[in-house]
Write a protein that holds these residues in place. Structure first.
Motif, mmCIF file in Angstrom:
data_model
loop_
_atom_site.group_PDB
_atom_site.id
_atom_site.type_symbol
_atom_site.label_atom_id
_atom_site.label_comp_id
_atom_site.label_asym_id
_atom_site.label_seq_id
_atom_site.Cartn_x
_atom_site.Cartn_y
_atom_site.Cartn_z
ATOM 1 N N THR A 82 -3.681 5.200 0.582
ATOM 2 C CA THR A 82 -2.899 5.732 -0.533
ATOM 3 C C THR A 82 -1.407 5.550 -0.285
ATOM 4 O OG1 THR A 82 -4.611 7.388 -0.973
ATOM 5 C CG2 THR A 82 -2.438 7.783 -1.915
ATOM 6 N N ALA A 83 -0.976 5.802 0.937
ATOM 7 C CA ALA A 83 0.436 5.628 1.274
ATOM 8 C C ALA A 83 0.851 4.172 1.152
ATOM 9 C CB ALA A 83 0.698 6.135 2.695
ATOM 10 N N LEU A 84 -0.015 3.274 1.568
ATOM 11 C CA LEU A 84 0.293 1.844 1.471
ATOM 12 C C LEU A 84 0.357 1.397 0.014
ATOM 13 C CD1 LEU A 84 0.846 -0.678 3.125
ATOM 14 C CD2 LEU A 84 -1.624 -1.088 3.250
ATOM 15 N N ARG B 237 1.143 3.353 -2.532
ATOM 16 C CA ARG B 237 2.367 3.935 -3.074
ATOM 17 C C ARG B 237 3.592 3.120 -2.644
ATOM 18 N NH1 ARG B 237 2.106 8.502 -0.674
ATOM 19 N NH2 ARG B 237 0.695 9.449 -2.199
ATOM 20 N N ARG B 238 3.569 2.662 -1.400
ATOM 21 C CA ARG B 238 4.679 1.841 -0.895
ATOM 22 C C ARG B 238 4.795 0.539 -1.678
ATOM 23 N NH1 ARG B 238 4.608 -2.465 2.624
ATOM 24 N NH2 ARG B 238 6.577 -2.880 3.734
ATOM 25 N N GLN B 239 3.670 -0.123 -1.916
ATOM 26 C CA GLN B 239 3.710 -1.396 -2.640
ATOM 27 C C GLN B 239 4.184 -1.206 -4.078
ATOM 28 O OE1 GLN B 239 3.497 -3.260 0.344
ATOM 29 N NE2 GLN B 239 3.031 -4.661 -1.323
ATOM 30 N N LEU B 240 3.759 -0.121 -4.715
ATOM 31 C CA LEU B 240 4.205 0.151 -6.078
ATOM 32 C C LEU B 240 5.699 0.456 -6.108
ATOM 33 C CD1 LEU B 240 1.256 2.346 -7.399
ATOM 34 C CD2 LEU B 240 1.907 0.074 -8.220
ATOM 35 N N THR B 241 6.171 1.216 -5.113
ATOM 36 C CA THR B 241 7.597 1.545 -5.040
ATOM 37 C C THR B 241 8.435 0.291 -4.841
ATOM 38 O OG1 THR B 241 7.082 3.716 -4.107
ATOM 39 C CG2 THR B 241 9.330 2.902 -3.822
ATOM 40 N N LEU B 242 8.000 -0.588 -3.952
ATOM 41 C CA LEU B 242 8.723 -1.839 -3.720
ATOM 42 C C LEU B 242 8.758 -2.698 -4.979
ATOM 43 C CD1 LEU B 242 7.454 -2.833 -0.153
ATOM 44 C CD2 LEU B 242 9.720 -1.966 -0.776
ATOM 45 N N ALA B 243 7.647 -2.719 -5.704
ATOM 46 C CA ALA B 243 7.600 -3.508 -6.937
ATOM 47 C C ALA B 243 8.562 -2.953 -7.980
ATOM 48 C CB ALA B 243 6.175 -3.536 -7.493
ATOM 49 N N ASP C 145 -5.021 0.887 13.376
ATOM 50 C CA ASP C 145 -6.387 1.311 13.689
ATOM 51 C C ASP C 145 -7.347 1.037 12.540
ATOM 52 O OD1 ASP C 145 -5.579 2.231 16.172
ATOM 53 O OD2 ASP C 145 -5.134 4.252 15.422
ATOM 54 N N GLN C 146 -6.835 1.080 11.317
ATOM 55 C CA GLN C 146 -7.677 0.851 10.152
ATOM 56 C C GLN C 146 -8.034 -0.628 10.020
ATOM 57 O OE1 GLN C 146 -4.884 2.627 10.058
ATOM 58 N NE2 GLN C 146 -5.770 4.672 9.839
ATOM 59 N N PRO C 147 -9.206 -0.936 9.477
ATOM 60 C CA PRO C 147 -9.592 -2.340 9.291
ATOM 61 C C PRO C 147 -8.611 -3.053 8.352
ATOM 62 C CG PRO C 147 -11.491 -0.898 9.031
ATOM 63 C CD PRO C 147 -10.288 -0.012 9.075
ATOM 64 N N LEU C 148 -8.210 -4.250 8.746
ATOM 65 C CA LEU C 148 -7.287 -5.028 7.914
ATOM 66 C C LEU C 148 -7.916 -5.380 6.575
ATOM 67 C CD1 LEU C 148 -4.474 -6.295 7.898
ATOM 68 C CD2 LEU C 148 -5.458 -8.344 8.969
ATOM 69 N N TYR C 149 -9.239 -5.448 6.541
ATOM 70 C CA TYR C 149 -9.980 -5.712 5.296
ATOM 71 C C TYR C 149 -9.540 -4.753 4.193
ATOM 72 C CZ TYR C 149 -14.082 -6.115 2.190
ATOM 73 O OH TYR C 149 -14.907 -6.292 1.109
ATOM 74 N N PHE C 150 -9.405 -3.463 4.546
ATOM 75 C CA PHE C 150 -9.027 -2.464 3.545
ATOM 76 C C PHE C 150 -7.514 -2.383 3.355
ATOM 77 C CE2 PHE C 150 -13.157 -0.925 5.147
ATOM 78 C CZ PHE C 150 -13.863 -0.902 3.957
ATOM 79 N N LEU C 151 -6.752 -2.705 4.383
ATOM 80 C CA LEU C 151 -5.302 -2.580 4.276
ATOM 81 C C LEU C 151 -4.690 -3.613 3.341
ATOM 82 C CD1 LEU C 151 -4.321 -1.844 7.999
ATOM 83 C CD2 LEU C 151 -4.537 -0.226 6.114
#
Length: 228
Positions: A11-13, A15-21, A93-99
């Motif tokens: 969710t944070a990622l 939100r970050r991408q939307l903010t950057l856009a 730590d999280q799978p890159l697949y989901f990131l």
């Protein structure tokens, strides 16, 4: 980590991408402006005849949507690569697949969903019959999702290269062709009164396959680019 913390990271990622856009309105509006400009220019090249424009409207809009999608794909991971954020994703730590999914979602929203929502306006400008407008919207929504995944794979493979835009286009254009064929074919079938459901079903299957396998391919491509 538990699923709750993982969901918080995603969710944070997102939100970050939307903010950057939103902080880069020019980049945000580029696909829509490109779409509008090219659609306005096509009548000058083909002539103002309503019959001519109506005949090619579906294909024109799909080609322009393809080019607009490709326009934003090349920079999908470039800023994160430049500032080191991409390295943090690779060692998370999280799978890159989901990131990588927030990147895909935001890119699809900007270069796919917005164009699908605007497409009825441009379709009517080109004289596309009303029977094809709703099919155009549905096909663009599905097809642009597939193209976003394909474009992201090309962007991931070339993220470490300067001026890799032409290389991205060279890599992904052949894979865009089935999407273009089925997308424009669905609109043509709807206008001609034929069954367009099989075309949309194929696009839906391609979208499901891209969503399932695409993030794994993007993750692998990013790791290859990082190690190169």
């Amino acid at each position: 980590m538990n699923s709750g913390s993982n969901a918080g990271v995603y969710t944070a990622l997102l939100r970050r991408q939307l903010t950057l856009a939103l902080r880069r309105p020019v980049q945000l509006l580029n696909p829509a402006l490109f779409f509008a400009i090219v659609v306005v220019l096509f009548p000058l090249g083909l002539g103002p005849s309503p019959d001519t424009l109506s005949l090619f409207a579906g294909g024109i809009l799909w080609i322009v949507a393809l080019l607009a999608n490709m326009l934003g794909a090349e920079t999908l991971f470039q800023s994160d690569y430049d500032d080191g954020s991409l390295d943090q994703l690779l060692i998370a730590d999280q799978p890159l697949y989901f990131l990588v999914m927030p990147y895909l979602l935001v890119h699809w929203m900007i270069s796919g969903l917005v164009l699908a929502l605007l497409s009825p306006l441009f379709a009517l400008m080109l004289g596309l019959p009303l029977s094809g407008v709703h099919v155009l919207m549905a096909s663009l929504a599905l097809g642009s999702g597939v193209m976003s995944v394909l474009g992201a794979i090309g962007a991931a493979l070339t993220v470490g290269l300067r001026r890799g835009g032409m290389l991205v286009a060279f890599l992904v254009t052949p894979f865009y062709m089935p999407v273009l064929i089925f997308g424009s074919g669905s609109v043509r079938a709807a206008v001609d009164g034929l069954a367009y459901g099989p075309y949309l079903a194929l696009l839906g299957a391609m979208f499901s396959l891209a969503l399932a396998l695409g993030p794994a391919a993007i993750a692998a491509a990013l790791r290859i680019s990082a190690d190169a």
